[in-house]
Design an enzyme around this catalytic site. Structure first.
Site, PDB file in Angstrom:
ATOM      1  N   LEU A  34       0.853  -1.189   0.000  1.00 19.30           N
ATOM      2  CA  LEU A  34       0.000   0.000   0.000  1.00 19.30           C
ATOM      3  C   LEU A  34       0.891   1.242   0.000  1.00 19.30           C
ATOM      4  CD1 LEU A  34      -3.228   0.674   1.950  1.00 19.30           C
ATOM      5  CD2 LEU A  34      -1.374   2.348   2.087  1.00 19.30           C
ATOM      6  N   ILE A  35       0.629   2.145  -0.940  1.00 18.65           N
ATOM      7  CA  ILE A  35       1.397   3.387  -1.061  1.00 18.65           C
ATOM      8  C   ILE A  35       0.427   4.556  -0.975  1.00 18.65           C
ATOM      9  CG2 ILE A  35       3.035   4.715  -2.459  1.00 18.65           C
ATOM     10  CD1 ILE A  35       3.807   2.147  -3.891  1.00 18.65           C
ATOM     11  N   GLY A  94      -0.532   8.707  -1.319  1.00 15.12           N
ATOM     12  CA  GLY A  94      -0.159   9.889  -2.091  1.00 15.12           C
ATOM     13  C   GLY A  94       0.373   9.571  -3.474  1.00 15.12           C
ATOM     14  N   GLY A 144       5.079   9.451  -5.440  1.00 14.41           N
ATOM     15  CA  GLY A 144       4.118   8.397  -5.148  1.00 14.41           C
ATOM     16  C   GLY A 144       3.660   7.671  -6.396  1.00 14.41           C
ATOM     17  N   TYR A 178       7.125  22.549   7.697  1.00  8.51           N
ATOM     18  CA  TYR A 178       7.409  21.335   6.932  1.00  8.51           C
ATOM     19  C   TYR A 178       8.567  20.562   7.547  1.00  8.51           C
ATOM     20  CZ  TYR A 178       8.741  18.385   2.973  1.00  8.51           C
ATOM     21  OH  TYR A 178       9.064  17.314   2.172  1.00  8.51           O
TER      22      TYR A 178
END
Length: 281
Positions: A8-9, A11, A17, A154
């Protein structure tokens, strides 16, 4: 599907991604390619078809900031495939600004996506990864090692992710789960564009910080002109999924390795401060 590794990835609508989803499928994995808005999946589907792996790329909705969405997605993966072998935490959002001018709301929003979203997906996946002896690979950033001007929120989120994963790694290893991080530098993707930055408006609102911000923006745009491609950045992710004994931390380019190495050898912080200070001079 019983003998195929299910990855499962998050983005996957663009950038690293998307590239990682296609590359992992080419490596033989069945990829559950997730995104917040599945209406943006056309580019991924086209890339998968062009690579001849469309049958191994399954698009699913997952909003990493919504626990119900995370649970629903993981439950569906287990119902369809009976297993989960790896999670690649890739979903993220950038933010350029400084706290005096912008306040706390953008900081909280950035942390929600880039840190708490990663934590929640990892939490939900761990029972299934324990069962499979699986892996958690998290795409952080060189900004998770080196703090950078006007990226306070960020970098704070990425620092937090690095600390979380570094702390989790030995605990997860004790139950058979590998945890690692992948640190890209500048990548030529839609990441900057997806931030919706209006540079003139940003500079107009910067007040006393406008000269430093202008210097930073000019330097950053030049750096992204020498960026690696999303496909190049995705290669170490796939290696981390397939290597027999992957390292905890890996950078995606020589430039990223040199940049991170500067910080890791800088015990008093003076070298980094001199370097990043030159970006806003």
């Amino acid at each position: 599907m019983a003998t195929t590794r299910v990855v499962l990835i998050t983005g996957t609508s663009s950038g690293i991604g998307l590239a990682a989803a296609v590359a992992a499928a080419r490596a033989g994995h069945h990829v559950v390619a997730t995104m917040r808005d599945t209406g943006r999946a056309d580019a991924l589907r086209a890339a998968a078809a062009e690579a001849g792996v469309a049958e191994r790329v399954e698009v699913a909705r997952l909003d990493v900031t919504d626990t119900a969405s995370v649970t629903e997605c993981l439950d569906a993966v287990l119902a369809r495939h009976g297993r989960l072998d790896a999670v690649v935490n890739n979903a993220g959002a950038g933010y350029v600004g400084t706290v005096e001018q912008d306040g706390l709301d953008p900081v909280r929003a950035t942390m929600e996506v880039n840190f708490f979203g990663v934590v929640d997906v990892t939490r939900a996946a761990l029972p299934h990864l324990r069962a499979s002896g699986g892996r958690v690979i998290t795409v952080t950033s060189v900004g998770g090692v080196v703090g950078q001007p006007f990226n306070e929120a960020y970098c704070a989120a990425k620092f937090a992710v690095e600390g979380f994963m570094e702390s989790l790694a030995p605990v997860a290893a004790s139950v058979g789960v590998h945890v690692g991080v992948v640190e890209p530098g500048a990548v030529a993707s839609e990441f900057i564009g997806n931030q919706g930055i209006d540079l003139p408006a940003l500079l107009d609102a910067a007040g006393p910080y406008a000269p430093a911000l202008k210097a930073y923006v000019d330097r950053t745009l030049a750096a992204f002109g020498q960026a690696q491609t999303p496909q190049e950045a995705a290669e170490p992710i796939v290696e981390a999924l397939t290597a027999e004994h992957p390292p905890f931390r890996v950078q995606t380019s020589d430039r990223a390795r040199a940049f991170v190495g500067t910080k890791l050898a800088d015990l008093d912080g003076s070298v980094v401060q001199h370097l990043t200070g030159s970006w806003v001079a």
